[in-house]
Motif scaffolding. Structure first.
Motif, PDB file in Angstrom:
ATOM      1  N   GLN A  43      13.350  14.679  16.121  1.00  0.00           N
ATOM      2  CA  GLN A  43      12.757  13.338  15.668  1.00  0.00           C
ATOM      3  C   GLN A  43      13.027  13.152  14.013  1.00  0.00           C
ATOM      4  OE1 GLN A  43       9.557  16.765  14.565  1.00  0.00           O
ATOM      5  NE2 GLN A  43       8.805  15.084  15.181  1.00  0.00           N
ATOM      6  N   CYS A  44      12.523  11.865  13.505  1.00  0.00           N
ATOM      7  CA  CYS A  44      12.741  11.263  12.678  1.00  0.00           C
ATOM      8  C   CYS A  44      12.323  12.078  11.628  1.00  0.00           C
ATOM      9  CB  CYS A  44      12.219  10.099  12.224  1.00  0.00           C
ATOM     10  SG  CYS A  44      12.229   9.134  10.634  1.00  0.00           S
ATOM     11  N   GLU A  45      12.982  12.276  10.097  1.00  0.00           N
ATOM     12  CA  GLU A  45      12.177  13.246   9.099  1.00  0.00           C
ATOM     13  C   GLU A  45      12.064  12.995   8.320  1.00  0.00           C
ATOM     14  OE1 GLU A  45      14.928  16.869   7.859  1.00  0.00           O
ATOM     15  OE2 GLU A  45      16.201  16.108   9.136  1.00  0.00           O
ATOM     16  N   MET A  46      11.594  11.436   8.829  1.00  0.00           N
ATOM     17  CA  MET A  46      10.622  10.489   7.662  1.00  0.00           C
ATOM     18  C   MET A  46       9.394  10.437   8.093  1.00  0.00           C
ATOM     19  SD  MET A  46      11.435  10.034   4.557  1.00  0.00           S
ATOM     20  CE  MET A  46      13.096   9.645   3.861  1.00  0.00           C
ATOM     21  N   CYS A  47       9.574   9.959   9.476  1.00  0.00           N
ATOM     22  CA  CYS A  47       7.798   9.143   9.755  1.00  0.00           C
ATOM     23  C   CYS A  47       7.362   9.739  11.820  1.00  0.00           C
ATOM     24  CB  CYS A  47       7.821   7.466  10.363  1.00  0.00           C
ATOM     25  SG  CYS A  47       8.954   7.138  12.460  1.00  0.00           S
ATOM     26  N   ALA A  48       8.621  10.749  11.694  1.00  0.00           N
ATOM     27  CA  ALA A  48       8.175  11.577  13.133  1.00  0.00           C
ATOM     28  C   ALA A  48       8.191  11.269  14.038  1.00  0.00           C
ATOM     29  CB  ALA A  48       7.529  12.547  13.056  1.00  0.00           C
ATOM     30  N   VAL A  49       9.131  10.013  14.499  1.00  0.00           N
ATOM     31  CA  VAL A  49       8.832   9.413  16.010  1.00  0.00           C
ATOM     32  C   VAL A  49      10.346   9.939  16.546  1.00  0.00           C
ATOM     33  CG1 VAL A  49       8.250   6.925  15.177  1.00  0.00           C
ATOM     34  CG2 VAL A  49      10.962   7.170  14.941  1.00  0.00           C
ATOM     35  N   PRO A  50      10.634  10.164  18.176  1.00  0.00           N
ATOM     36  CA  PRO A  50      11.770  11.186  18.114  1.00  0.00           C
ATOM     37  C   PRO A  50      13.290   9.835  18.209  1.00  0.00           C
ATOM     38  CG  PRO A  50       9.639  10.603  20.107  1.00  0.00           C
ATOM     39  CD  PRO A  50       9.375   9.531  18.803  1.00  0.00           C
ATOM     40  N   THR A  69      17.244  10.298  10.552  1.00  0.00           N
ATOM     41  CA  THR A  69      16.032   9.047  10.500  1.00  0.00           C
ATOM     42  C   THR A  69      15.973   8.507  11.936  1.00  0.00           C
ATOM     43  OG1 THR A  69      17.807   8.464   8.966  1.00  0.00           O
ATOM     44  CG2 THR A  69      15.918   9.450   7.778  1.00  0.00           C
ATOM     45  N   CYS A  70      15.047   7.079  12.190  1.00  0.00           N
ATOM     46  CA  CYS A  70      15.356   6.632  12.957  1.00  0.00           C
ATOM     47  C   CYS A  70      15.710   5.274  12.323  1.00  0.00           C
ATOM     48  CB  CYS A  70      14.011   6.323  13.436  1.00  0.00           C
ATOM     49  SG  CYS A  70      12.641   5.765  12.099  1.00  0.00           S
ATOM     50  N   ARG A  71      15.902   4.680  13.159  1.00  0.00           N
ATOM     51  CA  ARG A  71      16.694   2.949  12.475  1.00  0.00           C
ATOM     52  C   ARG A  71      15.433   2.332  11.293  1.00  0.00           C
ATOM     53  NH1 ARG A  71      21.197   1.427  11.349  1.00  0.00           N
ATOM     54  NH2 ARG A  71      22.188   3.052  13.106  1.00  0.00           N
ATOM     55  N   PRO A  72      14.465   2.081  11.790  1.00  0.00           N
ATOM     56  CA  PRO A  72      13.710   1.908  10.592  1.00  0.00           C
ATOM     57  C   PRO A  72      13.464   2.332   9.431  1.00  0.00           C
ATOM     58  CG  PRO A  72      12.437   1.567  12.923  1.00  0.00           C
ATOM     59  CD  PRO A  72      13.832   2.597  13.171  1.00  0.00           C
ATOM     60  N   CYS A  73      13.272   3.530   9.274  1.00  0.00           N
ATOM     61  CA  CYS A  73      12.827   4.295   8.537  1.00  0.00           C
ATOM     62  C   CYS A  73      14.437   3.702   7.582  1.00  0.00           C
ATOM     63  CB  CYS A  73      12.947   6.223   8.265  1.00  0.00           C
ATOM     64  SG  CYS A  73      11.183   6.047   8.344  1.00  0.00           S
ATOM     65  N   TYR A  74      15.694   3.800   8.209  1.00  0.00           N
ATOM     66  CA  TYR A  74      17.123   3.668   7.394  1.00  0.00           C
ATOM     67  C   TYR A  74      17.018   2.604   6.707  1.00  0.00           C
ATOM     68  CZ  TYR A  74      22.651   3.459   7.432  1.00  0.00           C
ATOM     69  OH  TYR A  74      23.565   3.354   6.927  1.00  0.00           O
TER      70      TYR A  74
END
Ligand SMILES: [Zn+2]
Ligand SMILES: [Zn+2]
Length: 224
Positions: A43-50, A69-74
């Motif tokens: 999971q994304c360590e910024m927003c927790a999405v898988p 991280t997920c791409r949007p957070c990145y």
């Protein structure tokens, strides 16, 4: 009775491609497991999405830590101003430094006991640091890096290295050096390979085969 394949023929077979290594998992193994409750890469360590096993990373600069991280957070943290330098996105570009020049004496001065090293600029130390992969993880050379500063000063590409998240990856060959500018997480992928497959004093055939594959992948990404 079926003849069993000899060791030699096994060794000649091309090893299977290494499983994707999450460099963050490598780092945590090395540092004794920070935030063990989160399986890195799940999971994304910024927003927790898988997130899947292949995902971008963001560096927590003061903490010397990489976050999955997920791409949007990145993309959000890619704009450095967004976090005033606390977080910095690990770049995704690979560059081959074709004009790289380093003497054997300058290499020796780095105090690296294997023919692989990676160096990067660490903001809070305001200097370059040099590491090499070893069976125990990423090991830092504690020598004075004045000779490396000379190399950087003479090389226009190395002067543009992004602090904390981009590294100079060096491989010493018989009579030359190969030099790449790579995302720092790929160096930890190399660290993971060495940690997992190194045997004995010289490493053994398997680890060097996998290191060759790793560098073939780096070369490929430089073209892409
Ligand atoms: Zn996210
Ligand atoms: Zn990750």
């Amino acid at each position: 009775m079926r003849p069993s394949p000899g060791l030699r023929s096994l060794a000649r077979d091309k090893p299977p491609p290494p499983a994707p290594v999450d460099p963050v998992a490598v780092l945590r193994g090395y540092t004794g497991g920070v935030r063990e409750q989160l399986a890195p890469g799940e999971q994304c360590e910024m927003c927790a999405v898988p997130i899947g096993p292949e995902h971008p990373h963001i560096a927590d600069v003061p903490d010397h830590r990489l976050l999955c991280t997920c791409r949007p957070c990145y993309l959000l943290f890619n704009a450095e101003a967004a976090s005033r330098g606390h977080y910095r996105a690990v770049p995704e570009e690979y560059r081959f430094n074709k004009d790289f020049a380093m003497s054997a004496a300058q290499w020796e001065a780095l105090g690296i006991p294997v023919n692989l090293a990676f160096l990067f600029h660490q903001t809070d130390q305001a200097r370059h640091v040099a590491f090499y992969p070893s069976p125990g993880g990423a090991t830092e050379s504690l020598l004075d890096l004045a000779s490396w500063d000379e190399v950087v000063a003479a090389d226009p590409l190395l002067g543009k290295l992004i602090p904390d998240v981009e590294a100079v990856l060096l491989r010493r060959l018989e009579d030359a050096f190969e030099c790449y500018l790579v995302p720092i997480d790929s160096c930890y992928e190399l660290v993971g390979i060495v940690r997992q497959y190194w045997e004995g004093f010289a490493g053994g055939e398997e680890v060097w085969g996998r290191i060759d594959e790793f560098f073939a992948g780096v070369k490929e990404r430089c073209r892409g």
